[in-house]
Each structure stands twice: as structure tokens, then as C-alpha cells.
Enzyme design. Structure first.
Site, PDB file in Angstrom:
ATOM      1  N   ARG A 167       0.846  -1.210   0.000  1.00 41.96           N
ATOM      2  CA  ARG A 167       0.000   0.000   0.000  1.00 41.96           C
ATOM      3  C   ARG A 167       0.871   1.247   0.000  1.00 41.96           C
ATOM      4  NH1 ARG A 167      -3.164  -0.370   5.377  1.00 41.96           N
ATOM      5  NH2 ARG A 167      -3.795   1.672   4.680  1.00 41.96           N
ATOM      6  N   GLY A 168       0.290   2.357  -0.440  1.00 44.44           N
ATOM      7  CA  GLY A 168       0.917   3.671  -0.302  1.00 44.44           C
ATOM      8  C   GLY A 168       2.284   3.745  -0.963  1.00 44.44           C
ATOM      9  N   ILE A 169       3.239   4.358  -0.263  1.00 43.40           N
ATOM     10  CA  ILE A 169       4.589   4.494  -0.813  1.00 43.40           C
ATOM     11  C   ILE A 169       5.182   3.110  -1.064  1.00 43.40           C
ATOM     12  CG2 ILE A 169       6.940   5.243  -0.257  1.00 43.40           C
ATOM     13  CD1 ILE A 169       5.743   7.623   1.254  1.00 43.40           C
ATOM     14  N   ILE A 229       4.120   3.389  11.092  1.00 45.29           N
ATOM     15  CA  ILE A 229       2.807   3.837  11.565  1.00 45.29           C
ATOM     16  C   ILE A 229       2.953   5.201  12.224  1.00 45.29           C
ATOM     17  CG2 ILE A 229       1.973   1.478  11.964  1.00 45.29           C
ATOM     18  CD1 ILE A 229       2.403   2.091  15.045  1.00 45.29           C
ATOM     19  N   GLN A 250       8.413  17.488  14.387  1.00 49.62           N
ATOM     20  CA  GLN A 250       7.046  17.886  14.033  1.00 49.62           C
ATOM     21  C   GLN A 250       6.193  17.913  15.290  1.00 49.62           C
ATOM     22  OE1 GLN A 250       5.285  19.043  11.426  1.00 49.62           O
ATOM     23  NE2 GLN A 250       3.434  18.940  12.658  1.00 49.62           N
ATOM     24  N   TYR A 266       7.166   9.528  16.573  1.00 47.36           N
ATOM     25  CA  TYR A 266       7.481   9.316  15.148  1.00 47.36           C
ATOM     26  C   TYR A 266       8.795  10.020  14.765  1.00 47.36           C
ATOM     27  CZ  TYR A 266       6.413   9.112  10.079  1.00 47.36           C
ATOM     28  OH  TYR A 266       6.441   8.897   8.717  1.00 47.36           O
ATOM     29  N   GLY A 279       8.961  13.841   2.274  1.00 47.11           N
ATOM     30  CA  GLY A 279       8.121  14.859   2.891  1.00 47.11           C
ATOM     31  C   GLY A 279       6.693  14.354   2.952  1.00 47.11           C
ATOM     32  N   TYR A 280       5.741  15.254   2.870  1.00 48.41           N
ATOM     33  CA  TYR A 280       4.319  14.883   2.937  1.00 48.41           C
ATOM     34  C   TYR A 280       3.865  14.392   1.563  1.00 48.41           C
ATOM     35  CZ  TYR A 280       3.847  16.589   7.668  1.00 48.41           C
ATOM     36  OH  TYR A 280       3.975  16.727   9.029  1.00 48.41           O
TER      37      TYR A 280
END
Ligand code: CAA
Length: 240
Positions: free
Chosen positions: A12-14, A85, A141, A147, A178-179
Site C-alpha cells: 500500500r501507499g509508498i 505507523i 514535528q 514518530y 516529505g508529505y
């Protein structure tokens, strides 16, 4: 002989984009996943990439999982530590469990996967590790002490293991995305995300494929002189 790559969180995702990019390079890919059997099955049917279920935060499960991949596909030459996560919250609201789970999976997973595969790569004289860090591990962040610490740890882990692997033809690098427009970022409250995107010079979220291109380069034969490095792919959000 065709090289075998494991991508953790690779369905999934990246992770999915990375699995596809490595397959396109001609590698045999095993996509690890933690829990969603249905999505993993759909991914395997769609892509022809085998998926394997285990928890990267569980040391023994990693040893067993990597052995199962080697049995089915061959010795593991490439590991992309992508599984991760978030359990965001300000320190005052963050539980020990929120801290521990993120450390166990995001950072512990890198150690567990390396323990399962480094020795084989060393014996064969060739290997590639790419560890997915984060801009938030570089810059910190708000609401992410867990994280940011785990991702920052990944960058230290990368530089240390790179020194150990160099003489055996094993490179160890990190990518700091990044995002990126994945489910993980979609979970950030809209008004918070808007403020973050406003500070990205390129003016948008990244795409998973843009991270995967960097991983593919670091996993290539041609990248043999690149080790211990961190490639930032963040739209200019943090220039480091
Ligand atoms: N800097 C300073 N202050 C901030 C701030 C920031 N960046 N963000 C929020 N605050 C302040 C708010 O203004 C607010 O102040 P007041 O109480 O004085 O009004 C206070 O902190 C509380 O903010 P929230 O209402 O947002 O607090 P919350 O408890 O509801 O939520 C949070 C806190 C969970 C951290 C939420 O702000 C959040 O989700 N933030 C986003 C965190 C983030 O970016 N996560 C990245 C996930 S994606 C990822 O991690 C992938 C990757 O690698 C990039």
C-alpha cells in the site's frame, strides 16, 4: 541471477509504488504487510507480486518471514524498510503505548529486518538497504515526539550500518520523504495539513512514485558508491 527484494509495508501507499518500481527494474519482489489480507490479496492479483504477512516489529516473525521469502523466491539481496505507523498526539496526551508501538515498528523493524538478512548479503558480497525516514525525523514535528524520534533513529541506524556493510558490497541509505498523498497523510486534520502544505515551496503534496524513483536508484547496481546518505524528497520543505 535475478536479485530478490523485500519491501516492508509493500502492498500500500509508498510501499506499493516501491514494490512496483523494483519489479520494473527486473528484481523479484516480496511485499511484506502487517494485517490487511484482503488488500494484500488484491495487490498481488493486480501486480503479480507475492505478498507475505508478518509484523516487522516482532523479531522472530521477521526471521521467519525472511526465511519464508528466501525459500519461495531465493536469497534476499535488497531490503526496503518502509513499514511505519503514526500515533500522533502532543506529549501530554501521548501514552507509553503510543510511544512504544511507533518505536517498535518504525525503528525496531529496521533492526529486525537487518538481523534477518545482513549476514546472507555479507556472505554473497552484495546488498542494498534503503530505509524510509522522514522530513519529520530531520526537522521534528509538533505532535510527533514518537514518530520524529523513530525516524531520526532510522537516519542514525543507516549511517552506522553503512559503515559495517561497505567492505562487503552492501550499501545502506535512507530516503526522507516529505508529505506524500497517502492514507497516512490523509489522516492529518485538514486545517493542519493546509498549513503544512502552505510551507512546501513546490506547493503540493508529493506522490508515492516520486519516492519510489529515489528508492529504485539507491537499489541499482549503479548506486554502489552511494552509502550512508539520506536523499530528501520533500518539495523543498526542509533543505538539509
Ligand atoms: N506549532 C505550534 N503550535 C501548534 C502546532 C504547530 N505546528 N500545531 C498545533 N499547534 C497548537 C494549536 O495552535 C493549538 O494551540 P491552542 O490550544 O493555543 O489553540 C494546540 O497546539 C493544540 O492543537 P490541536 O487542536 O491540533 O491539538 P490536538 O490535540 O487536537 O491535535 C495533533 C494535536 C494530533 C498533533 C494535531 O495537531 C495533528 O495531527 N498534527 C499533525 C501532525 C503531523 O503533521 N503528522 C504527520 C503525519 S504524516 C507523516 O508523519 C508522514 C511523514 O513522514 C511526513
Amino acid at each position: 541471477m535475478t536479485k530478490v527484494a523485500i519491501v516492508t509495508g509493500g502492498t500500500r501507499g509508498i510501499g506499493e509504488a516501491i514494490s512496483l518500481a523494483l519489479k520494473k527494474m527486473g528484481y523479484v519482489v516480496a511485499a511484506n504487510y502487517a494485517g490487511n489480507d484482503e488488500k494484500a490479496r488484491a495487490f498481488s492479483e493486480r501486480t503479480g507480486i507475492d505478498s507475505f504477512r508478518w509484523d516487522v516489529g516482532d523479531h522472530q516473525a521477521c526471521l521467519d518471514g525472511c526465511a519464508a521469502v528466501a525459500d519461495r523466491l531465493g536469497s534476499v539481496d535488497i531490503v526496503v524498510n518502509n513499514a511505519g505507523i503514526t500515533r500522533d498526539g502532543v506529549l501530554a496526551k501521548m501514552s507509553f503505548d503510543d510511544w512504544n508501538e511507533v518505536m517498535r515498528i518504525n525503528l525496531g523493524g529496521c533492526f529486525n529486518m537487518a538481523k534477518a538478512t545482513f549476514d546472507g548479503m555479507r556472505q554473497r558480497g552484495w546488498g542494498r538497504f534503503v530505509n524510509i525516514g522522514s522530513v519529520n525525523g530531520q526537522a521534528g514535528q509538533y505532535g510527533q515526539v514518537n514518530y520524529a524520534a523513530a525516524k531520526s533513529g532510522i537516519h542514525g541506524f543507516t549511517k552506522a550500518l553503512a559503515q559495517e556493510g561497505a567492505k562487503y558490497g552492501i550499501t545502506v541509505n535512507a530516503i526522507a520523504p516529505g508529505y506524500v498523498d497517502t492514507d497516512m497523510v490523509a489522516a492529518v486534520p485538514a486545517q493542519v495539513l493546509e498549513k503544512i502544505v502552505a510551507k512546501i515551496p513546490v506547493g503540493r503534496l508529493g506522490h508515492a512514485g516520486e519516492i519510489a524513483r529515489g528508492v529504485a536508484f539507491l537499489c541499482s547496481e549503479e548506486a554502489g558508491f552511494v552509502t550512508g546518505s539520506t536523499m530528501s524528497i520533500n518539495g523543498g520543505q526542509h533543505m538539509y
